[in-house]
Design a protein around this motif. Structure first.
Motif, PDB file in Angstrom:
ATOM      1  N   ASP A 165      39.211   0.685  26.725  1.00 29.52           N
ATOM      2  CA  ASP A 165      38.137   0.106  25.642  1.00 29.52           C
ATOM      3  C   ASP A 165      37.415  -1.818  26.180  1.00 29.52           C
ATOM      4  OD1 ASP A 165      37.516   2.436  25.935  1.00 29.52           O
ATOM      5  OD2 ASP A 165      36.964   2.505  23.749  1.00 29.52           O
ATOM      6  N   GLN A 166      39.227  -2.692  26.153  1.00 30.19           N
ATOM      7  CA  GLN A 166      38.957  -4.139  26.040  1.00 30.19           C
ATOM      8  C   GLN A 166      38.162  -4.459  27.158  1.00 30.19           C
ATOM      9  OE1 GLN A 166      39.065  -6.145  23.723  1.00 30.19           O
ATOM     10  NE2 GLN A 166      38.807  -7.991  24.918  1.00 30.19           N
TER      11      GLN A 166
ATOM     12  N   LEU B  79      36.440  -2.959  29.191  1.00 30.08           N
ATOM     13  CA  LEU B  79      35.368  -2.173  29.357  1.00 30.08           C
ATOM     14  C   LEU B  79      33.857  -2.890  29.042  1.00 30.08           C
ATOM     15  CD1 LEU B  79      36.330   1.770  30.118  1.00 30.08           C
ATOM     16  CD2 LEU B  79      36.224   0.104  32.032  1.00 30.08           C
ATOM     17  N   ILE B  80      34.503  -3.152  27.698  1.00 27.75           N
ATOM     18  CA  ILE B  80      33.475  -3.524  27.392  1.00 27.75           C
ATOM     19  C   ILE B  80      33.191  -5.407  27.272  1.00 27.75           C
ATOM     20  CG2 ILE B  80      33.441  -1.808  24.854  1.00 27.75           C
ATOM     21  CD1 ILE B  80      35.340  -3.804  23.317  1.00 27.75           C
ATOM     22  N   THR B  81      33.681  -6.163  27.311  1.00 24.10           N
ATOM     23  CA  THR B  81      33.380  -7.207  28.239  1.00 24.10           C
ATOM     24  C   THR B  81      33.432  -7.809  29.781  1.00 24.10           C
ATOM     25  OG1 THR B  81      36.044  -7.360  28.725  1.00 24.10           O
ATOM     26  CG2 THR B  81      34.899  -7.682  26.551  1.00 24.10           C
ATOM     27  N   GLY B  82      33.066  -6.256  30.541  1.00 28.90           N
ATOM     28  CA  GLY B  82      32.908  -6.518  31.883  1.00 28.90           C
ATOM     29  C   GLY B  82      34.086  -6.612  33.074  1.00 28.90           C
TER      30      GLY B  82
ATOM     31  N   THR C   9      36.463  -5.165  34.982  1.00 30.22           N
ATOM     32  CA  THR C   9      36.358  -3.931  35.456  1.00 30.22           C
ATOM     33  C   THR C   9      36.414  -4.484  36.899  1.00 30.22           C
ATOM     34  OG1 THR C   9      33.749  -3.828  35.360  1.00 30.22           O
ATOM     35  CG2 THR C   9      34.862  -2.565  34.212  1.00 30.22           C
TER      36      THR C   9
END
Lengths: 827, 162
Positions: free
Chosen positions: A23-24, A26-29, A31
């Motif tokens: 998640d880290q 993915l939630i900060t973009g 990617t």
């Protein structure tokens, strides 16, 4: 066999609701979607696609496009020829299956609207797309095979050279294979002295609609040609690139970086991948192709699309004695990688959780001039579950009993496991009574039934319906020998390796290829437990064939059940390799060592060493036993011995406004038995998402074609993906019957929600209006269909969807382009 | 080509862009802000949602030239000083994402939603996220994440500039 062997119970990682490692970023973009990749000198591709469902390609004029600024090349099917390879079908379901040759780019004939006839290569994506508009293709339209039933009758041929639209006929017969009686005999008995129910259900065509559009980048500049692709199957893609384009497998590296959902829709080798591969190799520069959403909807494979004719035999009391299934399955224009295997996967699931005397499954796969159809979440099993769970409600209505009571009369009792079904599958474990009892209690079943009575008695304009679905599915594709018997082109094993790094960190390489499932988290939990190392110290590597050299990827709820077991075996090998080295370092006998919580200790002493210390010692290799190799890394390939059979009871309450046909989901409860759970948080997420996908089939989604073979639900304006505002929160729980076919006791959960929820919702809708004389409403159960059914003007089994897109804009509305006059004119 | 000057995630940038270039293309192709993604071509999916002068917009529905002089915040600029924004934290805590493709847009929209309505009901959350599609989560945990953010971080969320 115990569920979890040797796991230190006190601090077990397995079962913890760990927040995800993924998640880290993915939630900060931070990617790495394929479309994010930019390489020096990279060129961009735009596809020219056929607007016609079936046509001869007479000529293609490319000069104007070629003359555009920054256009590097324009290539047609004739330019690509045989060198482009083919998009293969890996599962010819019969040895005489009729399979059209599927070239990535058509040469002289197109077989569906959306098929690629040319590609423009330019320095930017925008320039490529502009130039693609200038490619002038002359077509001669041919009659198109569009309607599934008409196509099955060979009235118009989708591929005239094949002489038939029927690709294959596949049968499972309980008498023929010795797993039950003859269906005709049982039906005869029921006609004489029992109940026979005949129904026909439509499984509408759906579109997987993963959120990340497909994208492919090919870099031909190294010694290995690298393909990045938004795919579920990097390993299979690599194999098929080698097999069909003549490039040695050792020269190919396929990477699935972050992949934004798949649901089966990225279980494919695609024309777009093959064309990008060809163009990059031909031009010698990195090339990228990223589809638009509209291209995705028309060209990425669709799902479902079946007619199901069902004949059910039962005693007067409601005990089912047999079922005959006649299936027509639309393959679309080409046979995809799983292709006819999708409906065939349903063959073992029509009998669901029930005990019957006889069963026959007849499946005809049919070619049409529409987008190809292949795996979509559940793949064959949702269709089968829908059919039988709808039929069980019909039977209950026929015998005048509660639908749960009729199910209980027919289901396998928990003490009867392992149970060999009339279809010939051996179910490992389950407890339908327990799951159903829990679900009933959570749902408030009796209270809701009482409310339903009340509303009926009052002739309330809003009626309440209660829908039931008691489902099972087969997960963990698949034992390789079984696949071999079914003529599938590959095995069903999975591979894992574990590298013990000198600093104490652990690299785990899996052949499963995640695209949102959370493997990095769940697999870390498994390995952390097994090796007794911290969860944080485990790194899961996947999706790159150069790192993960061996694997069969992710689909069919197989990653945990098959891939997870491979991890366990590899971890056990690490421990066994470390044991003699630990004994040597401790100057103890191997027989005196025990391993627990990551530590080898000498029995009866306080002496010991950790497995990570052994890893460091083998890195230095200053001191290890004579004749041994200095290393404790290990790998394992696990081939499952059987499928696993999760199950569950889903209950749904729907309110139907009888004046408008409007529907409101009121409550949804499910109790799934998926065996042991590694991470309850991830499991809940899989269930929620699956439920909404299944509910969407029941209520909203359908790929609709007009009579020219144009996909009219070809954008997110017309293909109705549910939003947060359409859906509700769910109440979910579990019962646990550990699987007996793997040591983790897990069963697979990826498809459960989707499989169970569609019939639960439709059963609820029909239940709400059954007292008005209605016994079916075609999916998707739109308010219009419900209203029509109530008002006896259609809505039932054969009611087709309007074959045109809704007008997007009202000409009288504000902000409309009214043309030169500035007035709102009717067009 | 038109010259634009704007602030993106706190940094001043200037470029010559084609008049037809969309803000999302500008962010991705010119600035390498690939955290913001493109999920559709009809402005339905909301995956490209960013904040333009503090308000959520679908950046596929804004021309880059329209952002001239504006302040743009993307998912990459939401965390400050290495601290996740409370809504980012809530999405992780509540498992409000799976594949993560819709997540940047979903988080940016949720931040805006909570700014306008710091204590939304479930229905208000569902309506507020109607323009953002997710195919993985069934929305259940996304709704929970927004509720969690509202409960655990009212100060931080309400404190966002108007």
């Amino acid at each position: 066999m115990t569920a979890v062997q040797d796991a230190p119970a006190a601090e077990s990682e397995i079962g913890k609701d760990r927040r995800r490692k993924e998640d880290q970023r993915l939630i900060t973009g931070r990617t790495r979607w394929t479309d994010n990749i930019a390489l020096p000198g990279m060129l961009h591709l735009a596809m020219v696609r056929s607007p016609h469902a079936h046509a001869k390609v007479l000529s293609i004029e490319t000069a104007a496009a070629n003359a555009m600024t920054n256009v590097v090349d324009v290539l047609t099917g004739a330019d690509l020829g045989e060198a482009q390879g083919v998009n293969a079908n890996a599962w010819p379901i019969t040895t005489d299956q009729v399979t059209p040759n599927h070239l990535p780019m058509a040469i002289d004939r197109v077989a569906f609207a959306g098929e690629i006839v040319a590609v423009v290569v330019a320095r930017t994506a925008a320039e490529a797309r502009d130039a693609a508009e200038l490619v002038d293709v002359e077509y001669e339209e041919l009659p198109a095979a569009l309607d599934l039933k008409e196509a099955a009758a060979d009235t118009v041929l989708a591929h005239p050279d094949l002489g038939t639209n029927k690709s294959a006929f596949w049968q499972l017969d309980s008498a023929g294979q010795g797993s039950g009686r003859a269906i005709d005999e049982v039906l005869e008995e029921a006609r004489r002295d029992g109940i026979v129910i005949e129904r026909e259900y439509r499984q509408q065509r759906l579109i997987p609609a993963f959120m990340e559009p497909r994208s492919t980048v090919v870099d031909p500049t190294g010694e290995q040609i690298t393909m990045w692709s938004a795919t579920q199957i990097p390993h299979i893609t690599r194999f098929l690139l080698a097999a069909t384009t003549g490039v040695p497998e050792s020269k190919i590296r396929v990477i699935a970086p972050d992949v934004g959902g798949g649901f089966g829709g990225k279980l494919q080798t695609t024309p777009e991948e093959w064309i990008t591969w060809f163009v990059a190799r031909r031009i010698g520069k990195p090339c990228k192709y990223t589809e638009t959403r509209s291209e995705s909807l028309v060209s990425a494979h669709h799902g479902r699309d079946q007619w199901q004719k069902l004949t059910l035999a039962a005693t007067k009391e409601g005990r089912v004695t047999g079922l005959k299934v006649d299936l027509l399955a639309d393959l679309g224009a080409y046979v995809g990688i799983v292709g006819g295997g999708v409906p065939v996967l349903g063959a073992w699931m029509f009998n669901a959780i029930y005990k019957w005397d006889a069963y026959q499954f007849n499946c005809t796969t049919v070619l049409t001039n529409k987008t190809w159809v292949d795996a979509y979440r559940g793949a064959g099993r949702p269709e089968a579950t829908y059919a039988i769970e709808r039929m069980m409600d019909e039977l209950a209505a026929e015998v005048g009993k509660d639908p749960l009571e009729v199910r209980e009369m027919n289901w396998i009792k928990h003490e009867e496991f392992p149970f060999t079904t009339v279809a010939g599958m051996t179910y490992d474990s389950g407890n339908y009574e327990a799951a159903t009892a829990k679900a009933k209690q959570m749902f408030g079943y009796d209270e809701l039934r009482a409310e339903q009575e009340q509303r009926r008695a009052n002739n309330d304009t809003v009626q309440l319906g209660i829908g039931i679905s008691t489902f099972t599915e087969m997960c963990g594709l698949a034992p390789s020998r079984v696949l071999g018997q079914l003529n599938y082109g590959a095995g069903g094993w999975e591979h894992a390796s574990i590298r013990m790094l000198p600093t104490g960190k652990v690299e785990v390489i899996t052949g499963a290829s995640a695209h949102g499932q959370g493997h990095e988290t769940a697999f870390s939990q498994i390995v952390a437990d097994r090796l007794g190392v911290p969860f944080e110290d485990v790194e899961i590597l996947h999706g790159d064939t150069q790192v993960s050299h061996k694997g069969l990827d992710t689909y069919g709820s197989r990653s945990l059940v098959v891939g997870g077991e491979a991890l366990v075996l590899a971890a056990d090998k690490v421990i066994e390799k470390a044991r003699p080295i630990a004994a040597h370092l401790l100057e103890a006998s191997v027989d005196d060592l025990e391993f627990a919580n990551g530590r080898f200790s000498v029995r009866g002493t306080d002496q010991g060493t950790s497995i990570t210390e052994v890893a460091l010692a083998t890195f230095a290799s200053h001191n290890y036993p004579e004749g041994m190799e200095p290393g404790i890394d290990a790998e394992s390939t696990y081939d499952p011995v059987n499928f696993s059979f999760p199950h569950g009871t889903h209950l749904c309450a729907v309110e139907v406004d009888t004046e408008t046909g409007g529907l409101k989901l009121r409550k949804y409860v499910c109790v799934d038995d998926i065996g042991n759970i590694i991470n309850p948080l991830i499991v809940a997420g899989q269930v929620h998402g699956g439920l909404v996908q299944g509910i969407a089939q029941a209520l909203w989604e359908e790929a609709v074609y007009d009579d020219a073979g144009t996909l009219v639900s070809g954008s997110f304006v017309d293909y109705l993906l549910p939003t947060a505002a359409d859906t509700i929160s769910f109440e979910i729980d579990h019962t646990t019957s550990p699987s007996t076919t793997n040591t983790l006791g897990t069963k697979g959960v990826g498809e459960a929600g989707t499989i169970a929820s569609t019939p639960a919702v439709v059963n609820a809708v029909v239940d709400a209006v059954r007292h008005l004389g209605i016994n079916d409403i075609t999916m998707p159960c739109t308010p219009e269909r419900v209203w029509r059914a109530i008002n006896h003007s259609g809505g039932g089994g054969a009611d087709p969807t309007e074959e045109s897109a809704m007008p997007h804009f009202s000409p009288d509305g504000p902000n409309q382009d009214h043309g030169e006059t500035g007035e709102g004119e009717d067009l | 080509m038109t010259r634009i000057n704007l602030t993106v995630d706190g940094e001043k940038v200037a470029d010559d862009v084609e008049a037809r270039m969309l803000l999302v293309q500008y962010l991705r192709e010119k600035l390498g802000k690939t955290g913001t993604v493109i999920g559709c071509d009809t402005s339905n999916c909301g995956a490209c949602t960013v904040h333009l002068n503090g308000q959520s917009v679908k950046s596929c529905n804004v021309l880059a030239v329209q952002a001239d002089g504006a302040e743009v915040t993307t998912i990459e600029g939401l965390a400050t000083d290495g601290q996740l924004h409370p809504v980012q934290e809530a999405f992780r805590e509540c498992h409000g994402l799976q594949c993560g493709f819709c997540t940047p847009g979903m988080i940016m929209q949720s931040v805006d939603l909570l700014k306008e309505n710091p204590h939304p009901s479930e229905e208000e959350i569902r309506l507020g996220l109607e323009g953002n599609l997710c195919r993985c989560t069934g929305y259940h945990n996304i709704v929970k994440a927004v509720q969690y953010a509202a409960e655990h971080s009212s100060g931080a969320v309400e404190g966002a500039p108007a």
